[in-house]
Design an enzyme around this catalytic site. Sequence first.
Site, PDB file in Angstrom:
ATOM      1  N   LYS A 197      47.779  40.098  33.384  1.00 17.65           N
ATOM      2  CA  LYS A 197      48.071  39.839  34.807  1.00 17.65           C
ATOM      3  C   LYS A 197      49.353  39.899  35.130  1.00 17.65           C
ATOM      4  O   LYS A 197      49.446  40.332  36.492  1.00 17.65           O
ATOM      5  CB  LYS A 197      47.430  38.393  35.598  1.00 17.65           C
ATOM      6  CG  LYS A 197      46.117  38.004  35.339  1.00 17.65           C
ATOM      7  CD  LYS A 197      45.218  39.666  36.497  1.00 17.65           C
ATOM      8  CE  LYS A 197      43.912  38.231  36.603  1.00 17.65           C
ATOM      9  NZ  LYS A 197      42.780  39.744  37.177  1.00 17.65           N
ATOM     10  N   THR A 200      35.490  30.429  43.106  1.00 16.71           N
ATOM     11  CA  THR A 200      34.415  31.396  42.882  1.00 16.71           C
ATOM     12  C   THR A 200      33.774  30.809  41.666  1.00 16.71           C
ATOM     13  O   THR A 200      34.234  30.278  40.935  1.00 16.71           O
ATOM     14  CB  THR A 200      34.861  32.804  42.436  1.00 16.71           C
ATOM     15  OG1 THR A 200      35.629  32.772  41.290  1.00 16.71           O
ATOM     16  CG2 THR A 200      35.713  33.117  43.197  1.00 16.71           C
ATOM     17  N   CYS A 206      38.585  43.624  41.866  1.00 15.91           N
ATOM     18  CA  CYS A 206      38.744  42.716  41.613  1.00 15.91           C
ATOM     19  C   CYS A 206      37.642  42.117  39.919  1.00 15.91           C
ATOM     20  O   CYS A 206      37.958  40.938  39.637  1.00 15.91           O
ATOM     21  CB  CYS A 206      37.337  41.937  42.903  1.00 15.91           C
ATOM     22  SG  CYS A 206      37.976  41.530  44.167  1.00 15.91           S
ATOM     23  N   ASP A 251      31.862  49.447  33.669  1.00 13.11           N
ATOM     24  CA  ASP A 251      32.496  49.140  32.404  1.00 13.11           C
ATOM     25  C   ASP A 251      34.426  49.568  32.797  1.00 13.11           C
ATOM     26  O   ASP A 251      34.203  50.296  32.259  1.00 13.11           O
ATOM     27  CB  ASP A 251      32.090  48.673  30.997  1.00 13.11           C
ATOM     28  CG  ASP A 251      33.138  48.273  30.377  1.00 13.11           C
ATOM     29  OD1 ASP A 251      34.188  47.687  30.427  1.00 13.11           O
ATOM     30  OD2 ASP A 251      33.448  48.017  29.048  1.00 13.11           O
ATOM     31  N   VAL A 252      34.588  48.605  33.376  1.00 14.48           N
ATOM     32  CA  VAL A 252      36.552  49.226  34.087  1.00 14.48           C
ATOM     33  C   VAL A 252      37.301  49.371  33.190  1.00 14.48           C
ATOM     34  O   VAL A 252      38.065  50.545  33.635  1.00 14.48           O
ATOM     35  CB  VAL A 252      37.017  48.073  34.959  1.00 14.48           C
ATOM     36  CG1 VAL A 252      36.307  47.870  36.680  1.00 14.48           C
ATOM     37  CG2 VAL A 252      36.893  47.299  34.950  1.00 14.48           C
ATOM     38  N   SER A 300      30.189  39.461  42.280  1.00 16.01           N
ATOM     39  CA  SER A 300      30.466  38.414  42.090  1.00 16.01           C
ATOM     40  C   SER A 300      31.636  37.557  43.125  1.00 16.01           C
ATOM     41  O   SER A 300      32.278  38.764  43.306  1.00 16.01           O
ATOM     42  CB  SER A 300      30.778  36.915  40.192  1.00 16.01           C
ATOM     43  OG  SER A 300      30.563  35.983  40.736  1.00 16.01           O
ATOM     44  N   TYR A 357      45.773  35.954  29.251  1.00 12.84           N
ATOM     45  CA  TYR A 357      44.973  36.079  30.813  1.00 12.84           C
ATOM     46  C   TYR A 357      46.146  36.255  31.471  1.00 12.84           C
ATOM     47  O   TYR A 357      46.485  37.469  32.684  1.00 12.84           O
ATOM     48  CB  TYR A 357      44.780  35.052  31.202  1.00 12.84           C
ATOM     49  CG  TYR A 357      44.253  35.511  32.963  1.00 12.84           C
ATOM     50  CD1 TYR A 357      43.437  36.217  33.187  1.00 12.84           C
ATOM     51  CD2 TYR A 357      45.555  34.734  33.558  1.00 12.84           C
ATOM     52  CE1 TYR A 357      42.953  35.943  34.365  1.00 12.84           C
ATOM     53  CE2 TYR A 357      44.484  34.405  35.121  1.00 12.84           C
ATOM     54  CZ  TYR A 357      43.323  35.482  35.788  1.00 12.84           C
ATOM     55  OH  TYR A 357      42.183  35.409  36.950  1.00 12.84           O
TER      56      TYR A 357
END
Length: 254
Positions: free
Chosen positions: A164, A195, A84, A57-58, A15, A160
Amino acid sequence: MNLTDAAVVVTGGGSGMGAATAKGLAARGARVAVLDLDGDAASRTAKEINGLGLAVDVSDDASVQQAFEALVQNLGIPRVVVSCAGIAPASRVVGREGPHPLDLFQRVINVNLVGTFNVLRVAATQMTALEPVSESGQRGVIINTASVAAFEGQIGQAAYASSKGGVVALTLPAARELARFGIRVMTIAPGLIGTPMLLNMPDDVQASLATQVPFPQRFGAPEEFTDLVLHIVDNEMLNGDVIRLDGAIRLAPK
Ligand code: NAP
């Protein structure tokens, strides 16, 4: 870097920016492994570019190890790895229903930060066995995706922004350590990119967000992220740093 027939990996490639990046790398002649939690989405992107789609699944040790074993067997050891994969659920520290759910905070850290590190450590270990491809001894490059929220996290982005921020902080020590193998580590911190993560928001929210970008006053296109990935691949002086891709936006508190 010459990407003709080089093996490359893109996580979150089912995606958005990951899918665009997989296509951009394929257009340069690379053999692309597309990894995504959504195996069907990974396969759809892979089919378009004659690549290899894998459900991964990272955040899971065994899942990433198995995926890299499979892709090395099929395509070879990757020269370029672009992370990503990510999630962005919002929640306040003190919400109407009580404190921020701890399991939600842990999940965001697990996917965005632990997942990025998981891919980096497995990829870098394999890359050490590659032959250098430049006079300087470059073997490969790993490109992570952070967010401008790492620097100006908004209300509701405690998890989040923390995840990051971790990706930003990981960049330099990883680049320093992997320098002796000729492996570069870079991170891109996007602002607002069009996106599914953004385009699934209500129209009025999208319009209001876009006006916060000084110039150009619009969402970035996933292909503009891809262009930066390709520049980083080609420019071996870029290492250990974070590049904002944001049209000068500085996120407001909310
Ligand atoms: P996207 O379209 O939602 O793509 C992210 C992909 O990652 C999805 O296919 C998602 O699968 C996958 N994923 C989620 N959890 C995963 C896991 N545990 N293992 C493997 N894959 C997983 O979002 P995007 O906008 O392209 O985001 C790409 C990256 O850019 C993310 O790290 C995001 O945080 C970051 N970013 C985005 C923006 C923006 O404005 N769009 C801005 C700053 C940073 P599912 O759909 O199945 O969950």
